[in-house]
Motif scaffolding. Structure first.
Motif, PDB file in Angstrom:
ATOM      1  N   ALA A   1    -139.585  31.335  20.109  1.00 11.71           N
ATOM      2  CA  ALA A   1    -140.360  31.546  18.543  1.00 11.71           C
ATOM      3  C   ALA A   1    -140.309  31.056  17.051  1.00 11.71           C
ATOM      4  O   ALA A   1    -138.864  31.348  16.868  1.00 11.71           O
TER       5      ALA A   1
ATOM      6  N   ARG B   1    -153.508  31.482  15.701  1.00 11.08           N
ATOM      7  CA  ARG B   1    -153.202  32.604  16.394  1.00 11.08           C
ATOM      8  C   ARG B   1    -152.077  32.266  15.312  1.00 11.08           C
ATOM      9  O   ARG B   1    -151.645  33.734  14.856  1.00 11.08           O
ATOM     10  N   CYS B   2    -151.029  31.406  14.658  1.00 13.05           N
ATOM     11  CA  CYS B   2    -150.175  32.276  14.230  1.00 13.05           C
ATOM     12  C   CYS B   2    -149.867  30.956  13.560  1.00 13.05           C
ATOM     13  O   CYS B   2    -148.703  31.460  12.319  1.00 13.05           O
TER      14      CYS B   2
ATOM     15  N   GLU C   1    -134.152  32.282  24.880  1.00  9.66           N
ATOM     16  CA  GLU C   1    -133.912  33.071  24.941  1.00  9.66           C
ATOM     17  C   GLU C   1    -133.467  33.466  26.600  1.00  9.66           C
ATOM     18  O   GLU C   1    -132.760  34.897  26.340  1.00  9.66           O
TER      19      GLU C   1
ATOM     20  N   ARG D   1    -152.178  27.608  19.070  1.00  5.03           N
ATOM     21  CA  ARG D   1    -151.049  28.057  18.109  1.00  5.03           C
ATOM     22  C   ARG D   1    -151.833  28.452  16.871  1.00  5.03           C
ATOM     23  O   ARG D   1    -151.001  29.303  15.923  1.00  5.03           O
TER      24      ARG D   1
ATOM     25  N   GLY E   1    -143.311  37.735  18.140  1.00  2.00           N
ATOM     26  CA  GLY E   1    -143.627  36.590  17.566  1.00  2.00           C
ATOM     27  C   GLY E   1    -144.917  35.471  18.002  1.00  2.00           C
ATOM     28  O   GLY E   1    -145.636  34.263  16.708  1.00  2.00           O
ATOM     29  N   GLY E   2    -145.092  35.591  19.133  1.00  2.00           N
ATOM     30  CA  GLY E   2    -146.167  34.502  20.154  1.00  2.00           C
ATOM     31  C   GLY E   2    -147.364  34.294  19.956  1.00  2.00           C
ATOM     32  O   GLY E   2    -148.377  34.028  19.329  1.00  2.00           O
ATOM     33  N   TYR E   3    -147.394  35.871  18.746  1.00  5.96           N
ATOM     34  CA  TYR E   3    -148.426  36.216  18.734  1.00  5.96           C
ATOM     35  C   TYR E   3    -148.987  36.212  17.189  1.00  5.96           C
ATOM     36  O   TYR E   3    -150.269  36.546  17.022  1.00  5.96           O
ATOM     37  N   VAL E   4    -148.414  36.815  16.009  1.00  2.00           N
ATOM     38  CA  VAL E   4    -148.903  36.999  14.940  1.00  2.00           C
ATOM     39  C   VAL E   4    -148.634  35.683  13.767  1.00  2.00           C
ATOM     40  O   VAL E   4    -147.427  34.879  14.112  1.00  2.00           O
TER      41      VAL E   4
ATOM     42  N   VAL F   1    -142.410  32.572  26.725  1.00  2.00           N
ATOM     43  CA  VAL F   1    -142.918  33.729  26.281  1.00  2.00           C
ATOM     44  C   VAL F   1    -143.125  33.804  25.095  1.00  2.00           C
ATOM     45  O   VAL F   1    -144.019  34.403  24.569  1.00  2.00           O
ATOM     46  N   ALA F   2    -143.566  32.626  23.745  1.00  2.00           N
ATOM     47  CA  ALA F   2    -143.337  32.712  22.690  1.00  2.00           C
ATOM     48  C   ALA F   2    -145.323  32.049  22.578  1.00  2.00           C
ATOM     49  O   ALA F   2    -145.815  32.282  22.078  1.00  2.00           O
ATOM     50  N   GLY F   3    -145.791  31.649  24.020  1.00  5.42           N
ATOM     51  CA  GLY F   3    -147.338  31.748  23.888  1.00  5.42           C
ATOM     52  C   GLY F   3    -147.287  32.211  25.269  1.00  5.42           C
ATOM     53  O   GLY F   3    -147.438  32.241  26.104  1.00  5.42           O
ATOM     54  N   PRO F   4    -148.047  33.980  24.960  1.00  5.27           N
ATOM     55  CA  PRO F   4    -147.764  35.221  25.016  1.00  5.27           C
ATOM     56  C   PRO F   4    -148.871  35.022  26.241  1.00  5.27           C
ATOM     57  O   PRO F   4    -148.768  36.010  27.520  1.00  5.27           O
TER      58      PRO F   4
ATOM     59  N   SER G   1    -139.492  37.697  20.673  1.00  8.83           N
ATOM     60  CA  SER G   1    -140.359  36.299  20.628  1.00  8.83           C
ATOM     61  C   SER G   1    -141.260  36.819  21.416  1.00  8.83           C
ATOM     62  O   SER G   1    -142.789  36.283  20.929  1.00  8.83           O
ATOM     63  N   VAL G   2    -141.573  37.880  22.038  1.00 14.03           N
ATOM     64  CA  VAL G   2    -143.063  37.871  22.418  1.00 14.03           C
ATOM     65  C   VAL G   2    -143.866  38.043  21.512  1.00 14.03           C
ATOM     66  O   VAL G   2    -145.312  37.902  21.159  1.00 14.03           O
TER      67      VAL G   2
END
Lengths: 251, 251, 251, 251, 251, 251, 251, 251
Positions: free
Chosen positions: C224, D46-47, B182, D43, C190-193, B156-159, C187-188
């Motif tokens: 994440a 993005r991050c 998680e 990533r 976290g993967g965007y920001v 999920v961390a790579g959405p 987690s979700v």
């Protein structure tokens, strides 16, 4: 909030006198409140069934607003974990609704029910104290238009009870087993049938039952291959999963 | 134990030169040992699929004996949790078997496979460390003659990863989601699909992952309605449940 | 205790008619009670922000006394976990205070607010039941003079919701994510920001949610990299940490 | 796999003789294996920082493949939890890498390091047994190009130690505190500083330390407002979060 | 230590050539060591059976010393949890002893066994992996001179197995049920019989079986009235309790 | 029950007009009830102090009966965990008693207090919410005739507070430290002093404080060598242990 | 590191040929390593006894360095949890040291022991498996110069054993009770004596003993007022606390 | 429901004026409700004693219905966990019943009691707060027609109490020991007697007693060989098991 107006609007919507969009706009005016929850109206298309409203932490007003949006989009409404007084208040808003006191659910369906149900699920309980959770499952299946058979009070310590009633669930597409205390019933049921068994641990018990954790662990460790588990007291979820299997089966 | 004789006997059985009962009697003589486990030969009739052999705590001899009985009754064999050395020993007894090193499974099927598979299941993993559990699920589905699609490494961390691969599992009859740490993936998958999701927590992680308990709790508390849970690392069970749904669907 | 006198004194202090030391001395006479708590007046200098008053286990009198000392030293007051009736009593003592019923916080600031806020924090919730905790975070940020944006009801089971609202938090210096049940949202997000995410598990849920422990474990095991965790329902702490990051950023 | 060829290719890539895309294609040919993990190359955009490789459950081959893809895209590589023998094997593939035996990390950076670091983080440990976790945090910060100061062995039972060393971390943008056993150090540090404290419980201890759970609970319940918590032994995550704060601060 | 001398002495004691007190004095001289454990020689009189030696944490020397004292007082010896190599060493000291490799027990009885056994106990196991614990119970009953019947591999997921074998334990004075995984078997057995059931959870299982805790909780929450529980893997204790019931019954 | 008569009798006993035995006999007649608890009158001789009455689960009548027996034998009475209404009822029976509302204790001492106290104990609290437990400890020490000093509200997040007040407890024979939330204070105190520290975790906190379990674990894992722990909220026990050390010290 | 030189230096220090400061400087040169741990040399003054070295996670070199500093400052050395091979290595560095194999402790005292011990402590064990923990306590008391009496193997299931040996500990200033399994012994001992009892749960047991947690809980819930508890297997801490009481008593 | 009619019918049944079958049919007419629970009327034949009714989660009507069926079949009725108001309602239905307020049980026996009891059981409690659980056990034994002796308030911290009262239970066929807090009493009792001890942990205690889990663990880890354990507060189950032993003994 004036419930008479809302009911009138819903009636006109049901009679196709107004469109869903009109209903929604008019209802929002009537209710006079900003939107307090985001309704996922596309879920029915994506997942097969509309969004279900989880009652706790929501006021009757919030539930009314969400339910109105769903109905305006011609989706059936199911609200779970609704306490009696909140249920009564919601029934005043939606007289066509059906409140199940034991299962604490509210169903509202303004559409015409289909001519026949879409599959068959058996719900089996270990003891009479497991009934409320079983009722939540049954209401969920009714909302999904799936036929449900109930087999009550066949706890494992009366070992002859279950075999006697085997015929009642041998044709099921999926089975929901509801059990508290030691939670051993799903394993025994699982050994008799060729379909998935969705096991619901209940918080019935005392002492080392740890509020249902003990039954939950039992079911997770089941030596029967066809037993899947849901959260403690999650009658809705087990009913929903069994309903998914049954409706796919009959497509 | 003389494995050559046993293999010969199995060959004659496969060639219909001897009946299952004869095979069983002769094999017992050959093996020269008392019966050390009770095989439930009627399970295939009652539950749709034969008994599966759980490897741990059983010697290669014991597994051989049980497998021989199943084969003698024209039932397909699946052994789970077989360590590499025990697997090698069993392959010497059953050269027709297939051992999956990653999934630690052994499959033996002396019958002719059916012309086509019976349904479709997708297996989705969060990370590469979840592969062994996913392989156990895949082998189980192969043993059930169900087609399985694998979608790997979509945590999920790579959405953006999951939506990109949606097409690969949108037609599935049921989905197995395998995730450690998680364990959030099943909830996200559940929100996209109209079929049951069988979630398998894995013991992948460290510290507060508590050997998989944390992922297990996450999955039990999933806010997605269509997520059912099995024991930690129980790839077999999730595969079996998904296979049951898929085969019923296509009947 | 005569609240009129105390309010008068506070007014005179605010109007600079009396010094902080005078106020404190006079207030103590007025209150007529020995000191019942030690106020850490140097915390603002040492840690950047004044001491925050944790409400539970303190009487309205005790809170009044501590708040008066802080105000007398020209420090802003924040009281957390104040039940409604205690809040009403405190508002009678400090009419300039603002009580947030949902977040159960009381803020009192006699100084002139600065012309502009010091940074930007986004607060994201999974469901409507998580609002009280989110409000506590929002009030904390207001007290720190940090701008806060709220993004509500974007639980992971509606997978399209979050991406749609990405623009609302893409500029944040730090993000507070509030989620109960399975707690997968951080987690979700976290993967965007590219900024730190402070995850707050809430006690929302039932059964195996274990009063928030399940969500807490999920967040601790997040795959994440940018997710840090605070105690269950600790909206204040997450808001405070996010505020620290935001104010440092803009210095 | 022929490592010489791979190293040559990496060298040519570093010398800009081949493009990243070419490298990737050639390396895949050289390696002769299908892709075994999906690398999230976006990533960094993005991050803010590239994907980090979590070592456990991955073979040296798998890590090599992922690292090569990252390097081919001009991204810096960090691998965590790499045991000594696997580290040696990877160093043979990537001679430019730096392996930290205590922290069990491998860093590979083919680009020119920037002229100056981007911020300042202090890492504080309670005892000498917490060093490996602190080293993992320190390597993470080095990979992020953030300056890190180490303050060792200042456990709370020697109450004069910490104040004596206050000057060493009073200017930090964020602080990582690493502590096992009772895990009380973050609370004490938090009371001295105006920046976020990222607390890492370690599995150091015995008996009721429960493998670090006791320290974890202590930190979650910290009465200091500025303490956030990460998973047990998660030096990487705490370092990463502190680095995010420090780099934003200095932008 | 010279074992020949010790064996000789034991032989003379068995032949009544020396008294117990003489044996003890001579053996102590032979062994040449100070007393390292206090033997409760009066337990047989007070509690009906002699003290049982718990093996772990005791050297072969210590066990020899204690066993010699018991034998010298004409008491039967039972040692539990004896690993194979320690067992071999003890057999050299006490050639008349019987070591059970599966159950890890050592029995030594120099007296003439009574003409007939004192009662009847059934030991029932759920799976083949539970055998070692069942063997410990069986050896305990043999040491108590109680007849024991074994019924193996009748797990609840094969629901027809148990009724088929009912006749084998319908006459028992007490029943020991040994089960791992979900531990449901004692409840089912308890529903068939009019005698006490002593349930032994085993550490057989994986994931959420939590080393036997799950089965333990199941058994404590049993809805069958006649099920009492002992510690995980405590085959000895269950056997002992069942033996106490059986011997009292037949007096 | 007629309390006037009982008080009269107690008065005559205090005035030595009747013997303890006579009092007891007469009181029993007056009370007119069978003995409902066994009083351990020899404890004072054996253990140094009389039996203490644990209030919960005992009616006011039962407590009265036990207290009367102790007083009749010239032993001082301490009752712990007495709710306000039960306390009021007991004060009517024993007007000479002292009820501490915060600490929920009742002390009754009909004898002449000794000229001077027997030692010195310091009681230190982390926050104001820990006061009730500290008061229970203080009352226990008063009942033991030991001098107690209170140092309040010196939580570890205000790191300068404790050193400032060191002089107040540097002469103590033993120290009781009462702390909830993360429970770090005993470790810090332990590092300053040469006497035993008895740490009392309190149930003050929320979320992951787990009703005091978190603080309990912290204290058990303390890196300070001189910290011993008692049960959650067990102010009595910590006070009693500290009192034992102080009185032995001064003998 | 050349151990000969270090030993020579220590010998010259012991012979007063060099001062402590000189020794320290020379040893550091000899060792040729930077300081790897901060020694708290003022603890003896502040807390009555020098810092104790906790062995795990420290190399023999690190321990040598710390021990040398302590000795150079004329402080007695105690190292706990030293495995046999590390102990042998340390004995080569410090030939005057005493290594206790069972208790895994190393004591080094270059000073002249005082003419008489400072108090009296009894150490009582429940079973022979608890001996290693008891030995750690005994060595700690020897290091503190306190006389210790050992009473072994008096578990509560042999109820006559303890009273018989009452005389051996009736004069103790404090008592250490070491018990695994159910951990009931401290409660029973506490009921006989007028001094503090420091209870040490051990990790001896199996199944539901949960590595000592069960015994720990038992002791925390003790109904005896004079029982304080330390961490699982923490023989050192219990010995230290008992020693503090004994030495204060005799001052 | 008209209770007069039901009572009349029961009276006629008791007077043999109507058969059990007639009673059942007439009562069902009278009650006018569908059957809400399945009564296991064959349990008495299969297990020796009739089904016992577990009160929680059942209405007075449901209990009445089940009890009536049992009585109609000449079986004795025992209802457990009946709150006072429900008990009063049931007594109106069954005036011949006996309600025990402390033990919360209801017994109804319309048959003639046998001339003499069938065995002897002792019930021993640690403290007065354990009485309700002990009463439940006592009522169960009365219902089984077994003689029960009560020994109260002999907690282990008063070590002389138990031996003094040994004579009262030395002849028992089985012993029930009821204890909360640390739960150490069963181990001590077990060391004195030659019969099975059924240990009942109670939820009496606070803090780390964890609602009885601590006492439960203590009892499971008992070093006494003859201690079996039942669920927390399960007085019924312990009484039932002890009764089974006693009645078998005397056959």
């Amino acid at each position: 909030m004036d419930s008479t107006q809302l009911v009138n609007l819903a009636g006109r919507l049901a009679a196709s006198e107004i469109s869903a969009a009109e209903f929604l706009r008019l209802a929002a005016v009537e209710v006079g409140q900003p939107e307090i929850a985001t309704v996922d109206l596309e879920r029915a298309g994506r997942c097969g069934f509309p969004e279900v409203i989880y009652g706790p932490g929501k006021t009757a007003e919030a539930i009314t607003q969400i339910a109105a949006q769903l109905l305006a989009n011609e989706q059936r409404v199911l609200v779970t974990r609704v306490e009696a007084d909140k249920g009564a208040e919601l029934l005043r808003q939606f007289p066509a609704g059906r409140y199940n006191e034991l299962g604490r659910t509210l169903r509202i369906d303004l559409s015409q029910p289909p001519a026949e149900t879409a599959g068959q699920v058996a719900i089996i309980t270990a003891g009479t104290s497991d009934l409320p959770v079983a009722e939540e499952a049954r209401e969920t299946l009714a909302w999904m238009n799936v036929r449900a058979t109930m087999v009550h009070d066949v706890g494992v310590a009366g070992p002859h009870r279950l075999p006697e009633r085997l015929a009642e669930f041998s044709e099921a597409d999926a089975i929901v087993v509801v059990a508290g205390m030691e939670g051993a019933l799903p394993s025994v049921v699982g050994g008799y049938v060729p379909c998935p068994v969705f096991a619901v641990p209940t918080s019935v018990g005392y002492g080392a039952s740890l509020g249902g954790l003990s039954a939950l662990l039992t079911m997770l460790n089941s030596c029967a291959s066809n037993v899947a588990v849901v959260n403690i007291d999650a009658g809705f979820k087990a009913g929903y999963l069994a309903g998914l299997v049954a409706t796919r089966r009959r497509k």
